[in-house]
Scaffold this active site. Structure first.
Site, PDB file in Angstrom:
ATOM      1  N   ASP A  13       0.809  -1.225   0.000  1.00 37.38           N
ATOM      2  CA  ASP A  13       0.000   0.000   0.000  1.00 37.38           C
ATOM      3  C   ASP A  13       0.840   1.271   0.000  1.00 37.38           C
ATOM      4  O   ASP A  13       0.431   2.295   0.558  1.00 37.38           O
ATOM      5  CB  ASP A  13      -0.969   0.017   1.206  1.00 37.38           C
ATOM      6  CG  ASP A  13      -1.908  -1.169   1.189  1.00 37.38           C
ATOM      7  OD1 ASP A  13      -2.237  -1.649   0.091  1.00 37.38           O
ATOM      8  OD2 ASP A  13      -2.299  -1.619   2.279  1.00 37.38           O
ATOM      9  N   LYS A  16       1.703   2.265  -4.983  1.00 36.69           N
ATOM     10  CA  LYS A  16       2.239   1.720  -6.237  1.00 36.69           C
ATOM     11  C   LYS A  16       1.304   2.023  -7.400  1.00 36.69           C
ATOM     12  O   LYS A  16       1.749   2.388  -8.492  1.00 36.69           O
ATOM     13  CB  LYS A  16       2.442   0.196  -6.106  1.00 36.69           C
ATOM     14  CG  LYS A  16       3.446  -0.200  -5.028  1.00 36.69           C
ATOM     15  CD  LYS A  16       3.579  -1.706  -4.897  1.00 36.69           C
ATOM     16  CE  LYS A  16       2.337  -2.401  -4.410  1.00 36.69           C
ATOM     17  NZ  LYS A  16       1.961  -2.107  -3.018  1.00 36.69           N
ATOM     18  N   GLY A  40      -4.657  -4.347  -3.793  1.00 38.31           N
ATOM     19  CA  GLY A  40      -5.634  -3.297  -4.064  1.00 38.31           C
ATOM     20  C   GLY A  40      -4.855  -2.059  -4.441  1.00 38.31           C
ATOM     21  O   GLY A  40      -4.205  -1.455  -3.589  1.00 38.31           O
ATOM     22  N   HIS A  41      -4.854  -1.718  -5.728  1.00 34.15           N
ATOM     23  CA  HIS A  41      -4.056  -0.591  -6.216  1.00 34.15           C
ATOM     24  C   HIS A  41      -4.978   0.541  -6.640  1.00 34.15           C
ATOM     25  O   HIS A  41      -5.799   0.362  -7.543  1.00 34.15           O
ATOM     26  CB  HIS A  41      -3.161  -1.041  -7.383  1.00 34.15           C
ATOM     27  CG  HIS A  41      -2.166  -2.088  -6.981  1.00 34.15           C
ATOM     28  ND1 HIS A  41      -1.342  -2.732  -7.862  1.00 34.15           N
ATOM     29  CD2 HIS A  41      -1.854  -2.597  -5.754  1.00 34.15           C
ATOM     30  CE1 HIS A  41      -0.572  -3.599  -7.205  1.00 34.15           C
ATOM     31  NE2 HIS A  41      -0.876  -3.530  -5.928  1.00 34.15           N
ATOM     32  N   THR A  42      -4.828   1.685  -5.999  1.00 32.72           N
ATOM     33  CA  THR A  42      -5.746   2.797  -6.251  1.00 32.72           C
ATOM     34  C   THR A  42      -5.195   3.728  -7.319  1.00 32.72           C
ATOM     35  O   THR A  42      -4.045   4.164  -7.241  1.00 32.72           O
ATOM     36  CB  THR A  42      -5.949   3.608  -4.945  1.00 32.72           C
ATOM     37  OG1 THR A  42      -6.176   2.686  -3.884  1.00 32.72           O
ATOM     38  CG2 THR A  42      -7.113   4.575  -5.065  1.00 32.72           C
ATOM     39  N   GLN A 223       1.888  -5.992  -3.209  1.00 33.85           N
ATOM     40  CA  GLN A 223       2.361  -6.095  -1.818  1.00 33.85           C
ATOM     41  C   GLN A 223       3.684  -5.307  -1.660  1.00 33.85           C
ATOM     42  O   GLN A 223       3.924  -4.397  -2.432  1.00 33.85           O
ATOM     43  CB  GLN A 223       2.507  -7.558  -1.369  1.00 33.85           C
ATOM     44  CG  GLN A 223       1.164  -8.296  -1.240  1.00 33.85           C
ATOM     45  CD  GLN A 223       0.626  -8.840  -2.548  1.00 33.85           C
ATOM     46  OE1 GLN A 223       1.325  -9.504  -3.285  1.00 33.85           O
ATOM     47  NE2 GLN A 223      -0.628  -8.593  -2.845  1.00 33.85           N
ATOM     48  N   THR A 298      -8.405  -3.203  -0.221  1.00 32.27           N
ATOM     49  CA  THR A 298      -9.036  -4.490  -0.526  1.00 32.27           C
ATOM     50  C   THR A 298     -10.039  -4.873   0.554  1.00 32.27           C
ATOM     51  O   THR A 298     -11.146  -5.301   0.257  1.00 32.27           O
ATOM     52  CB  THR A 298      -7.948  -5.587  -0.675  1.00 32.27           C
ATOM     53  OG1 THR A 298      -7.159  -5.251  -1.819  1.00 32.27           O
ATOM     54  CG2 THR A 298      -8.547  -6.967  -0.894  1.00 32.27           C
ATOM     55  N   SER A 411       5.273  12.354  -4.263  1.00 38.90           N
ATOM     56  CA  SER A 411       3.834  12.459  -4.481  1.00 38.90           C
ATOM     57  C   SER A 411       3.196  13.198  -3.316  1.00 38.90           C
ATOM     58  O   SER A 411       3.449  12.901  -2.156  1.00 38.90           O
ATOM     59  CB  SER A 411       3.271  11.039  -4.625  1.00 38.90           C
ATOM     60  OG  SER A 411       1.870  11.064  -4.592  1.00 38.90           O
ATOM     61  N   GLY A 413      -0.308  13.925  -3.258  1.00 39.92           N
ATOM     62  CA  GLY A 413      -1.754  13.724  -3.302  1.00 39.92           C
ATOM     63  C   GLY A 413      -2.046  12.526  -4.167  1.00 39.92           C
ATOM     64  O   GLY A 413      -1.174  12.062  -4.909  1.00 39.92           O
TER      65      GLY A 413
HETATM   66  P1  GDP Z   1      -0.848   0.366  -3.512  1.00 44.26           P
HETATM   67  O1  GDP Z   1      -1.435  -0.921  -3.041  1.00 44.26           O
HETATM   68  O2  GDP Z   1       0.608   0.446  -3.266  1.00 44.26           O
HETATM   69  O3  GDP Z   1      -1.214   0.696  -4.929  1.00 44.26           O
HETATM   70  O4  GDP Z   1      -1.494   1.516  -2.593  1.00 44.26           O
HETATM   71  P2  GDP Z   1      -3.045   1.650  -2.187  1.00 44.26           P
HETATM   72  O5  GDP Z   1      -3.789   2.145  -3.359  1.00 44.26           O
HETATM   73  O6  GDP Z   1      -3.534   0.426  -1.518  1.00 44.26           O
HETATM   74  O7  GDP Z   1      -2.931   2.740  -1.042  1.00 44.26           O
HETATM   75  C1  GDP Z   1      -2.353   3.972  -1.265  1.00 44.26           C
HETATM   76  C2  GDP Z   1      -3.385   5.050  -0.918  1.00 44.26           C
HETATM   77  O8  GDP Z   1      -2.741   6.291  -0.902  1.00 44.26           O
HETATM   78  C3  GDP Z   1      -4.491   5.170  -1.959  1.00 44.26           C
HETATM   79  O9  GDP Z   1      -5.661   5.596  -1.321  1.00 44.26           O
HETATM   80  C4  GDP Z   1      -3.968   6.261  -2.893  1.00 44.26           C
HETATM   81  O10 GDP Z   1      -5.008   6.935  -3.581  1.00 44.26           O
HETATM   82  C5  GDP Z   1      -3.300   7.148  -1.889  1.00 44.26           C
HETATM   83  N1  GDP Z   1      -2.167   7.938  -2.367  1.00 44.26           N
HETATM   84  C6  GDP Z   1      -1.116   7.583  -3.130  1.00 44.26           C
HETATM   85  N2  GDP Z   1      -0.202   8.565  -3.179  1.00 44.26           N
HETATM   86  C7  GDP Z   1      -0.698   9.560  -2.388  1.00 44.26           C
HETATM   87  C8  GDP Z   1      -0.203  10.837  -1.986  1.00 44.26           C
HETATM   88  O11 GDP Z   1       0.892  11.252  -2.323  1.00 44.26           O
HETATM   89  N3  GDP Z   1      -1.002  11.567  -1.144  1.00 44.26           N
HETATM   90  C9  GDP Z   1      -2.223  11.141  -0.728  1.00 44.26           C
HETATM   91  N4  GDP Z   1      -2.943  11.938   0.044  1.00 44.26           N
HETATM   92  N5  GDP Z   1      -2.697   9.956  -1.081  1.00 44.26           N
HETATM   93  C10 GDP Z   1      -1.935   9.171  -1.892  1.00 44.26           C
HETATM   94  P1  IMO Z   2      -0.996  -4.192  -2.273  1.00 45.21           P
HETATM   95  O1  IMO Z   2      -0.572  -4.755  -3.590  1.00 45.21           O
HETATM   96  C1  IMO Z   2      -0.982  -4.539   2.051  1.00 45.21           C
HETATM   97  C2  IMO Z   2      -1.057  -8.557   3.713  1.00 45.21           C
HETATM   98  C3  IMO Z   2      -2.279  -8.999   4.489  1.00 45.21           C
HETATM   99  C4  IMO Z   2      -1.643  -9.939   5.499  1.00 45.21           C
HETATM  100  C5  IMO Z   2      -0.554 -10.626   4.665  1.00 45.21           C
HETATM  101  C6  IMO Z   2      -0.965 -11.959   4.102  1.00 45.21           C
HETATM  102  O2  IMO Z   2      -2.268  -3.451  -2.326  1.00 45.21           O
HETATM  103  O3  IMO Z   2       0.112  -3.422  -1.637  1.00 45.21           O
HETATM  104  P2  IMO Z   2      -2.549 -12.679   2.091  1.00 45.21           P
HETATM  105  O4  IMO Z   2      -4.016 -12.427   1.869  1.00 45.21           O
HETATM  106  O5  IMO Z   2      -1.666 -12.163   1.026  1.00 45.21           O
HETATM  107  O6  IMO Z   2      -2.262 -14.103   2.433  1.00 45.21           O
HETATM  108  O7  IMO Z   2      -2.211 -11.852   3.442  1.00 45.21           O
HETATM  109  O8  IMO Z   2      -0.255  -9.728   3.615  1.00 45.21           O
HETATM  110  N1  IMO Z   2      -1.329  -8.077   2.351  1.00 45.21           N
HETATM  111  C7  IMO Z   2      -1.255  -6.787   1.986  1.00 45.21           C
HETATM  112  N2  IMO Z   2      -1.024  -5.684   2.724  1.00 45.21           N
HETATM  113  N3  IMO Z   2      -1.139  -4.425   0.716  1.00 45.21           N
HETATM  114  C8  IMO Z   2      -1.330  -5.523  -0.047  1.00 45.21           C
HETATM  115  O9  IMO Z   2      -1.319  -5.481  -1.379  1.00 45.21           O
HETATM  116  C9  IMO Z   2      -1.449  -6.782   0.601  1.00 45.21           C
HETATM  117  N4  IMO Z   2      -1.665  -8.029   0.171  1.00 45.21           N
HETATM  118  C10 IMO Z   2      -1.575  -8.823   1.254  1.00 45.21           C
HETATM  119  O10 IMO Z   2      -2.929  -7.909   5.114  1.00 45.21           O
HETATM  120  O11 IMO Z   2      -1.000  -9.192   6.496  1.00 45.21           O
HETATM  121 MG    MG Z   3      -2.965  -1.588  -1.788  1.00 46.05          MG
END
Ligand code: GDP
Ligand code: IMO
Ligand code: MG
Length: 422
Positions: A13, A16, A40-42, A223, A298, A411, A413
Site C-alpha cells: 500500500d 504503487k 488493491g491498487h488505487t 504487496q 481491498t 507524491s 496527493g
Molecule cells: P498500492 O497498493 O501500493 O497501490 O497503494 P493503495 O492504493 O492500496 O494505497 C495507497 C493510498 O494512498 C491510496 O488511497 C492512494 O489513492 C493514496 N495515495 C497515493 N499517493 C498519495 C499521496 O501522495 N497523497 C495522498 N494523500 N494519497 C496518496
Molecule cells: P498491495 O498490492 C498490504 C497482507 C495482508 C496480510 C498478509 C498476508 O495493495 O500493496 P494474504 O491475503 O496475502 O495471504 O495476506 O499480507 N497483504 C497486503 N497488505 N497491501 C497488499 O497489497 C497486501 N496483500 C496482502 O494484510 O497481512
Molecule cells: Mg494496496
C-alpha cells in the site's frame, strides 16, 4: 523510459497504483508478476477512483497492453467480476488484456482453508485478506495446483477439480468447515473460464516479442518487500516473492532485460494485518484515520501506521537493487511536527542496522529515532520540487539518503498531477 520493475519498499500500500499510473504514460506494456486479488491498487483517472485487484493499473489508459503473468494466482470468478465492473464504467477491455495460461487458479477451497487456518491460529493469526492466496501458492509449490491451461480444457479441468475437491473436502470437514460442492464449483468456474478464454495466451512469448519490437515494459509489483515470502517478516507475509526477483520468475523475462528498479515508499510507514511493525505509533495512526486516510483498499481494514523506518527501507533497497525512489503521501505529514525517523534498532542492548530475520526479535526491536522539524503547511499544490517547503525538501532528501537510493519522484496527493518528478 526503460523496462522498469516497480516494487513496494515497505509493507504494501505504498501508493504503487498511483505511481504505475503516472509511469504508464511512457510504457507500452504493464505486467503483474505475483500476488492475486489480495492486492488493491488505487488509481485516480479523470477524477474517478478505481481500485485494481488483479488487472494491472495500466488498463485505464488507451493503447496500453496489460498482462497477468504466470506468477500471479488468479481467482477466475473475481477476475471476471473485475473485468465486468470496469467495462460497466466504460473501460475498454478486449485485446488490451492478456492472461498467462501458466497462472495458477485460486479455488473456493483455498479461500475456505485460508479462513479456517486463520481461525485456528486465534491471536497468532496473520491477518490475511482471506482471498485464498496462501493455500493457492501452497498447492502450486506442492505441485497439485490447477492452472489457467487446465481451465481451458473443460473435461480435464472437471476431472482434476473433482479429485482436488474430494481431497480438500476431507481436510475442510476435519477442520469443522463446510465442504464445497463439486457441481457448483465446476459450473461456475467453467463459465468464468469461457469468459476468460479470449484473453488467455502464452504471455512469456508475448512479452519477448514485445521486447524484440522495442516496447517498454513496466512490471507492477504487488504487496511490499516485507511481505515477501523469503525476505519479509515470516510468517506474517504473503506467499509470493514481492521483491524485484519475482518480476523475472513471474513473467519469464530474464534479469538482463530489466533496466531499472523503482522503489515506492510512503513518507511514513503503514501495515495492514498482523506482524511486527517496529515504528508503529498510535497517535500518528489516529491522526491519519481522522483525515479519512489509511484504510485498506481491498478489505477496508484500518492500516496500522508508524514513523518512517530507514532500517527497513535501506534493507529493501539492497534486496531489490532499488535505483530510484518514489516517495508518496508526503502530504500525510503536512501537520506533523516534530517528525521522527527510525535510523537504527536496539535489540537486547545491541544496535542493529538491518532487520533481524526472526519476527519475534523484530517485534522486540526498539526503534532509535532522530527527530526532524515538520513544515506545518499544505504540500498538495506543489508541482515542482522547489515549491515544497524547505523542511519537506530536507525530509525527503534525508530519508532517500538513509535508504541509499536516488530520489526521482515525490507524491503530494492521490491524483496524477500531484506528482513531482525530479
Ligand atoms: P498500492 O497498493 O501500493 O497501490 O497503494 P493503495 O492504493 O492500496 O494505497 C495507497 C493510498 O494512498 C491510496 O488511497 C492512494 O489513492 C493514496 N495515495 C497515493 N499517493 C498519495 C499521496 O501522495 N497523497 C495522498 N494523500 N494519497 C496518496
Ligand atoms: P498491495 O498490492 C498490504 C497482507 C495482508 C496480510 C498478509 C498476508 O495493495 O500493496 P494474504 O491475503 O496475502 O495471504 O495476506 O499480507 N497483504 C497486503 N497488505 N497491501 C497488499 O497489497 C497486501 N496483500 C496482502 O494484510 O497481512
Ligand atoms: Mg494496496
Amino acid at each position: 523510459m526503460a523496462n522498469t520493475i516497480l516494487i513496494g519498499a515497505q509493507w504494501g500500500d505504498e501508493g504503487k497504483g498511483k505511481i504505475i499510473d503516472v509511469l504508464t504514460a511512457n510504457a507500452d506494456v504493464i505486467v503483474r508478476s505475483q500476488g492475486g486479488n489480495n492486492a488493491g491498487h488505487t488509481v485516480i483517472h479523470r477524477s474517478k477512483k478505481y481500485i485494481l485487484h488483479l488487472i494491472p493499473s495500466g488498463i485505464l489508459r488507451r493503447g496500453k497492453v496489460c498482462v497477468i503473468g504466470n506468477g500471479v494466482v488468479v481467482d477466475p470468478i473475481a477476475l471476471v467480476a473485475e473485468i465486468e465492473g470496469l467495462r460497466k464504467v466504460g473501460v475498454k477491455i478486449d485485446k488490451n488484456l492478456l492472461l498467462s495460461d501458466c497462472a495458477h487458479l485460486v479455488l473456493p477451497y483455498h479461500r475456505l482453508l485460508d479462513e479456517q487456518r486463520e481461525l485456528r491460529k486465534g491471536r497468532a493469526k496473520i491477518g490475511t485478506t482471506k482471498r485464498g492466496i496462501g493455500p493457492a501458492y501452497g498447492d502450486k509449490a506442492g505441485r497439485t495446483g490447477l492452472r489457467v491451461s487446465d481451465l481451458m480444457q473443460p473435461l480435464l479441468f472437471s476431472k482434476k477439480l473433482q479429485a482436488k475437491i474430494i481431497e480438500n473436502n476431507s481436510i475442510l470437514q476435519a477442520l469443522g468447515a463446510r465442504p464445497v460442492n463439486f457441481r457448483e464449483v465446476n459450473e461456475s468456474y467453467l463459465a468464468a473460464g469461457e469468459k476468460l478464454r479470449p484473453f488467455v495466451a502464452n504471455t512469456v512469448l508475448y512479452l519477448h516479442r514485445a521486447l524484440e519490437r522495442g516496447r517498454e515494459i513496466l512490471f507492477e509489483g504487488a504487496q511490499g518487500t516485507f511481505l515477501d515470502i523469503d525476505h519479509g517478516t515470516y510468517p506474517y507475509v504473503t506467499s509470493s516473492n514481492t521483491t524485484a526477483g519475482g518480476a523475472c520468475t513471474g513473467t519469464g523475462v530474464p534479469p538482463h532485460r530489466m533496466d531499472r528498479v523503482l522503489g515506492v515508499m510512503k513518507a511514513y510507514t503503514t501495515r495492514v494485518g498482523e506482524g511486527p511493525l517496529p515504528t508503529e505509533d498510535r497517535g500518528l495512526a489516529e491522526m491519519l484515520h481522522k483525515l479519512g486516510r489509511e484504510f485498506g483498499a481491498t478489505t477496508g481494514r484500518p492500516r496500522r501506521c508508524g514513523w518512517f523506518d530507514a532500517v527497513a527501507t535501506r534493507y529493501a533497497a539492497m534486496i531489490n537493487g532499488i535505483d530510484e525512489l518514489a516517495i508518496t503521501n508526503l502530504d500525510g505529514l503536512d501537520n506533523v511536527d516534530p517528525i521522527l525517523i527510525c535510523v537504527a534498532y536496539c535489540l537486547n542492548g545491541k544496535r542493529l542496522a538491518v532487520p533481524p530475520c526472526d519476527a519475534t526479535q523484530l517485534a522486540n526491536c526498539e526503534p532509535i529515532y532522530q527527530q526532524v522539524r515538520g513544515w506545518n503547511q499544505s504540500t498538495h499544490l506543489a508541482r515542482k520540487f522547489s515549491q515544497l517547503p524547505l523542511a519537506a525538501r530536507n525530509y525527503v532528501k534525508y530519508v532517500s539518503e538513509l535508504t541509499g537510493a536516488t530520489l526521482s519522484m515525490v507524491s503530494v496527493g492521490p491524483g496524477r498531477t500531484q506528482t513531482i518528478v525530479l
